[in-house]
Scaffold this active site. Structure first.
Site, PDB file in Angstrom:
ATOM      1  N   SER A  13       0.851  -1.190   0.000  1.00  0.00           N
ATOM      2  CA  SER A  13       0.000   0.000   0.000  1.00  0.00           C
ATOM      3  C   SER A  13       0.886   1.239   0.000  1.00  0.00           C
ATOM      4  CB  SER A  13      -0.932  -0.033   1.218  1.00  0.00           C
ATOM      5  OG  SER A  13      -1.903   0.980   1.106  1.00  0.00           O
ATOM      6  N   ASN A  14       0.366   2.367   0.350  1.00  0.00           N
ATOM      7  CA  ASN A  14       1.171   3.597   0.398  1.00  0.00           C
ATOM      8  C   ASN A  14       0.694   4.486   1.540  1.00  0.00           C
ATOM      9  OD1 ASN A  14      -0.946   5.471  -0.637  1.00  0.00           O
ATOM     10  ND2 ASN A  14      -0.810   4.115  -2.407  1.00  0.00           N
TER      11      ASN A  14
END
Ligand code: C5P
Length: 406
Positions: free
Chosen positions: A213-214
């Site tokens: 993810s980020n």
């Protein structure tokens, strides 16, 4: 700046600083605003409805179940008719109720029913202000898109204690109201328009417990959704996994992966405007493992990634293309060059470009410095809160649609 013609609703909470609210009313009216006041029960212990009414020129509202005023105005109308709602003083108790969505008196019912911008001016004893419960509630209010002014440091009115907890001075509150009005979109400028907003990160599973993810918090995208709703639009918010509550009154669809986000976005069409603020993961893992993966005796692990669909580009090239398609571009270098290239490549109308290099604190932070890149050129916007960026963007969108007769 003038507040001529603006309708303000002042909610007076029960604290000693309520005496300053009398001066606040006078100063707001001096600038041309009309002020309606709502007093909590406790507020009436500190200042009288008579003095408040004498200054606003209208009897203050005090009761949720007052048949006369409910038939006449009603708390829902009070919640909707104001251009801005100011809560001053915002006591610890009032903020706790707001943060938790309680609505057991007129003031809190209005605050729960409104989509208008709300400004709180906290005022309390320093020990109450620094208490983790108050700090938690205050952080929740900010995450919900509420603006705040103060509290200031200094001597307390009720004791000779000093610390943080004094209500901001009336002049400071007036300036904050003016600022809020300047950034708030007109409440019907997007009336009748459907707006799609994507927000937050996506999560691409590696196996049932791990993912890629980020850092996106979703704060900017959620603020855009709230601003569009405040401008009267029907908003569909498609959100990746974020820590934020669903904005009230906005249809929020929760997704995890980019593929799910794309599906939800296409299902939301047709819309008049699409604003893709989500930080979609560029890659997904091919063949995510169906069971939790085990360590392979210290050996390396190879993950095979393939590109995710580009939601922004898909919408911009869709047969049901919205009238206006806006992308965001988070960059850490050559911000404008990259944004211009992205505008062309993705086929969107505007790119809101921002610098997210770690030193800017944009990811997860409250402020943002953006540049609006359109086919006509680049505008540098001042550093401002994510709410203000959202308000300015929505105003630009409404103006553009209006000018184009769309
Ligand atoms: O290419 P980049 O990820 O920097 O582009 C950012 C813009 O494109 C954002 O508006 C983002 O929401 C959108 N985007 C998308 N789908 C992707 C990747 C980016 O909608 N797969």
């Amino acid at each position: 700046m003038s507040l001529a013609g603006k309708k303000l609703l002042l909610i007076i909470g029960g604290g000693i600083a309520a005496y300053k609210s009398l001066d606040l009313i006078r100063r707001l009216r001096e600038r041309g605003a009309s002020v309606r006041a709502v007093m909590t029960g406790a507020a009436q212990e500190f200042v009288t409805p008579l003095s408040v009414g004498a200054l606003t020129g209208e009897k203050p509202f005090t009761e949720l179940f007052d048949a006369a005023s409910e038939f006449d105005v009603g708390h829902i109308r009070l919640a909707r008719e104001a251009d801005v709602i100011v809560v001053a003083p915002a006591t610890a108790d009032l903020m706790a109720k707001m943060a938790n969505g309680l609505a057991n008196d007129l003031a809190t019912a209005i605050l729960l029913a409104t989509h208008r911008p709300v400004l709180v001016a906290p005022a309390m004893n320093p020990a109450m202000w620094t208490h983790p419960a108050t700090q938690r509630n205050f952080a929740q209010l900010i995450a919900d898109g509420i603006s705040a002014i103060g509290p200031n440091q200094g001597e307390m009115a009720e004791s000779n204690e000093t610390g943080t907890g004094r209500m901001a001075e009336p002049v400071e509150i007036v300036a904050a109201v003016e600022n809020l009005i300047a950034i708030a979109p007109d409440k019907s400028s997007l009336k009748g328009k459907r707006v799609l907003v994507t927000s937050g990160p996506t999560r691409e599973p590696i196996d049932p417990v791990r993912f890629i993810s980020n850092q996106s918090s979703g704060k900017q995208g959620h603020a855009v959704a709230r601003a569009a709703a405040a401008a009267g639009a029907e908003v569909v918010l498609i959100s990746g996994p974020v820590e934020l509550p669903d904005p009230s009154g906005i249809k929020t669809i929760h997704v995890n992966t980019a593929a799910e986000m794309l599906k939800a976005a296409e299902a939301a069409l047709p819309v008049d405007v699409a604003i893709c603020a989500a930080a979609v993961a560029d890659w997904k893992i091919d063949d995510a493992a169906p069971e939790k993966m085990k360590k392979a005796n210290g050996g390396p692990l190879t993950l095979c990634l393939s590109e995710n669909p580009d939601i922004l580009s898909t919408i911009a090239h869709h047969k049901r293309r919205p009238k206006l398609v806006v992308g965001f571009a988070a960059e850490t270098e050559k911000i404008l060059d990259n944004a211009k290239a992205k505008l062309a490549k993705k086929g969107c109308d505007w790119i809101v470009a921002n610098d997210v290099s770690p030193e800017t604190g944009v990811f997860g932070g409250e402020r943002n410095t953006v540049h609006l890149v359109t086919r006509e050129g680049v505008e540098d916007w001042p550093t401002q809160s994510k709410e203000a960026v959202a308000g300015a963007l929505v105003r630009r969108i409404a103006d553009t649609l209006k000018r184009a007769g769309k």
